[in-house]
Design an enzyme around this catalytic site. Structure first.
Site, mmCIF file in Angstrom:
data_model
loop_
_atom_site.group_PDB
_atom_site.id
_atom_site.type_symbol
_atom_site.label_atom_id
_atom_site.label_comp_id
_atom_site.label_asym_id
_atom_site.label_seq_id
_atom_site.Cartn_x
_atom_site.Cartn_y
_atom_site.Cartn_z
ATOM 1 N N HIS A 80 1.004 -1.220 0.587
ATOM 2 C CA HIS A 80 0.274 -0.255 0.368
ATOM 3 C C HIS A 80 0.905 1.143 -0.234
ATOM 4 O O HIS A 80 2.540 1.418 0.397
ATOM 5 C CB HIS A 80 -0.990 -0.154 1.610
ATOM 6 C CG HIS A 80 -0.591 -0.234 2.242
ATOM 7 N ND1 HIS A 80 -0.076 1.239 3.044
ATOM 8 C CD2 HIS A 80 -0.299 -1.060 3.993
ATOM 9 C CE1 HIS A 80 -0.053 0.813 4.145
ATOM 10 N NE2 HIS A 80 -0.043 -0.969 4.948
ATOM 11 N N ASP A 137 6.474 0.742 6.642
ATOM 12 C CA ASP A 137 5.067 0.758 6.128
ATOM 13 C C ASP A 137 4.333 1.571 5.092
ATOM 14 O O ASP A 137 4.215 2.823 5.829
ATOM 15 C CB ASP A 137 4.322 0.223 7.836
ATOM 16 C CG ASP A 137 3.079 0.061 7.734
ATOM 17 O OD1 ASP A 137 2.355 -0.325 6.308
ATOM 18 O OD2 ASP A 137 2.043 0.273 8.932
ATOM 19 N N GLU A 149 -4.774 2.523 2.993
ATOM 20 C CA GLU A 149 -5.139 1.874 3.440
ATOM 21 C C GLU A 149 -5.231 1.675 5.375
ATOM 22 O O GLU A 149 -5.630 1.429 5.944
ATOM 23 C CB GLU A 149 -3.546 0.215 4.183
ATOM 24 C CG GLU A 149 -3.874 -0.547 4.744
ATOM 25 C CD GLU A 149 -3.273 -0.914 6.408
ATOM 26 O OE1 GLU A 149 -3.313 -1.730 6.502
ATOM 27 O OE2 GLU A 149 -2.411 -0.140 6.371
ATOM 28 N N GLU A 150 -4.085 2.928 5.090
ATOM 29 C CA GLU A 150 -4.388 2.994 7.181
ATOM 30 C C GLU A 150 -5.447 3.858 7.819
ATOM 31 O O GLU A 150 -5.122 3.239 8.518
ATOM 32 C CB GLU A 150 -3.024 3.656 7.588
ATOM 33 C CG GLU A 150 -1.561 3.199 6.930
ATOM 34 C CD GLU A 150 -1.531 2.492 7.576
ATOM 35 O OE1 GLU A 150 -1.395 1.930 8.832
ATOM 36 O OE2 GLU A 150 -0.132 2.461 7.376
ATOM 37 N N ASP A 191 2.611 -5.727 3.909
ATOM 38 C CA ASP A 191 2.501 -5.625 4.927
ATOM 39 C C ASP A 191 3.488 -6.164 6.345
ATOM 40 O O ASP A 191 2.067 -5.283 7.098
ATOM 41 C CB ASP A 191 1.236 -4.878 4.684
ATOM 42 C CG ASP A 191 0.702 -3.450 5.039
ATOM 43 O OD1 ASP A 191 1.829 -3.112 5.757
ATOM 44 O OD2 ASP A 191 -0.178 -3.950 5.776
ATOM 45 N N HIS A 219 4.098 2.996 12.070
ATOM 46 C CA HIS A 219 3.749 3.843 12.831
ATOM 47 C C HIS A 219 4.452 5.204 13.084
ATOM 48 O O HIS A 219 3.284 5.601 14.474
ATOM 49 C CB HIS A 219 2.596 3.891 13.311
ATOM 50 C CG HIS A 219 1.252 2.999 12.315
ATOM 51 N ND1 HIS A 219 0.140 2.446 12.864
ATOM 52 C CD2 HIS A 219 1.547 2.460 11.408
ATOM 53 C CE1 HIS A 219 -0.103 2.071 11.433
ATOM 54 N NE2 HIS A 219 0.525 1.724 10.639
HETATM 55 ZN ZN LIG Z 1 0.947 -1.162 6.158
#
Ligand SMILES: [Zn+2]
Length: 273
Positions: free
Chosen positions: A81, A93, A127-128, A155, A236
């Site tokens: 993503h 990510d 996606e997030e 992912d 994140h």
């Molecule tokens: Zn991700």
């Protein structure tokens, strides 16, 4: 480990409850707050938050294909993503997932290979914050779902892949899948090629959030089982930057994903009918 770096994420509210804003604190600060609370101290926190929810705006999945030589209408999807959180660069990510998906198509092309089926590289949007790219893909491709032979996603960062997982759900319409047979085929196809690379772990398991909607609808999902020992340290957070990407692991992961994508696209019979 957190290195006093807060990790952001998404928050869902149930219908009808007040939307109380939430903020992330680092693990170290959370543990300190707990110790203070356990000592019976009165805790006062000064909080300044500048984020806000803006209205939806158009975004797009990015799709490219290596067209199959014999069954071009059948599809093996390989994906990551494109979006990330604003805290860091989103290198793990999911920059890595996008690179692995693109490299699968690139390596197959560069080696002059033409798989039996079409290899479709998809870089999903959003996606997030709501998985709208994955849901949009399901909407846009509903008519050709039965022609999706497998949907792979990476992912979980760039830790060296130990293998792949297979996620199977019965199609909404049509007969139930023979899951044992599909897993046996999956192993027979991939183990001889992936085991020498240390990626011979082929087990039932999850695939990915973006491919989730089509996998739930019956497309066989394939997840990349990365070593996540260090992934959650940076995931994140502000620390998810390009310098954490180990070049050698990225090359090995590229080989693993490309081999699996090619073999799935080239196998004579499908995993599931
Ligand atoms: Zn991700």
């Amino acid at each position: 480990m957190s290195l006093d770096t807060p990790h952001t994420g998404v928050l869902h509210y149930e219908e009808g409850v007040p939307k109380i804003p939430a903020a992330a604190v680092s693990m170290e600060n959370a543990m300190m707050l707990r110790r203070m609370w356990e000592r019976g101290e009165r805790i006062t926190v000064h909080l300044e938050m500048t984020c806000e929810q803006l209205p939806d705006a158009p975004s797009a999945n990015v799709v490219g294909e290596v067209v199959g030589r014999e069954k071009p209408e059948e599809i093996v999807l390989v994906s990551g993503h494109l979006d990330s959180w604003d805290a860091g660069q989103g290198a793990q990510d999911d920059g890595v997932g996008c690179v692995l998906a693109m490299e699968a198509g690139h390596l197959v092309q560069r080696l002059g290979l033409k798989p039996r089926r079409t290899l479709r590289v998809v870089l999903f949007a959003n996606e997030e914050n709501g998985s709208r790219g994955g849901l949009g893909y399901l909407e846009a491709h509903r008519q050709e779902l039965s022609r999706h032979v497998a949907a792979m996603e990476s992912d979980a960062g760039n830790g060296l892949a130990k293998g792949l997982s297979l996620e199977l759900h019965d199609p909404k319409h049509g007969p139930a899948l023979d899951k044992e047979r599909a897993l046996a085929r999956f192993r027979a196809l991939l183990k001889p090629f992936l085991e020498p690379l240390g990626a011979g772990l082929l087990e039932p398991g999850g695939s990915g959030v973006d491919v989730g909607p089509i996998v739930q609808a019956g497309v066989p999902g394939v997840g990349v089982s990365h070593d996540v020992t260090r992934y959650w340290d940076v995931h994140h957070s502000k620390a998810d930057t390009f310098d954490k990407i180990n070049r050698e692991d990225l090359a090995k992961n590229s080989a693993i994903v490309a081999i699996a994508a090619f073999l799935l696209a080239d196998m004579p019979e499908r995993l599931t009918p």
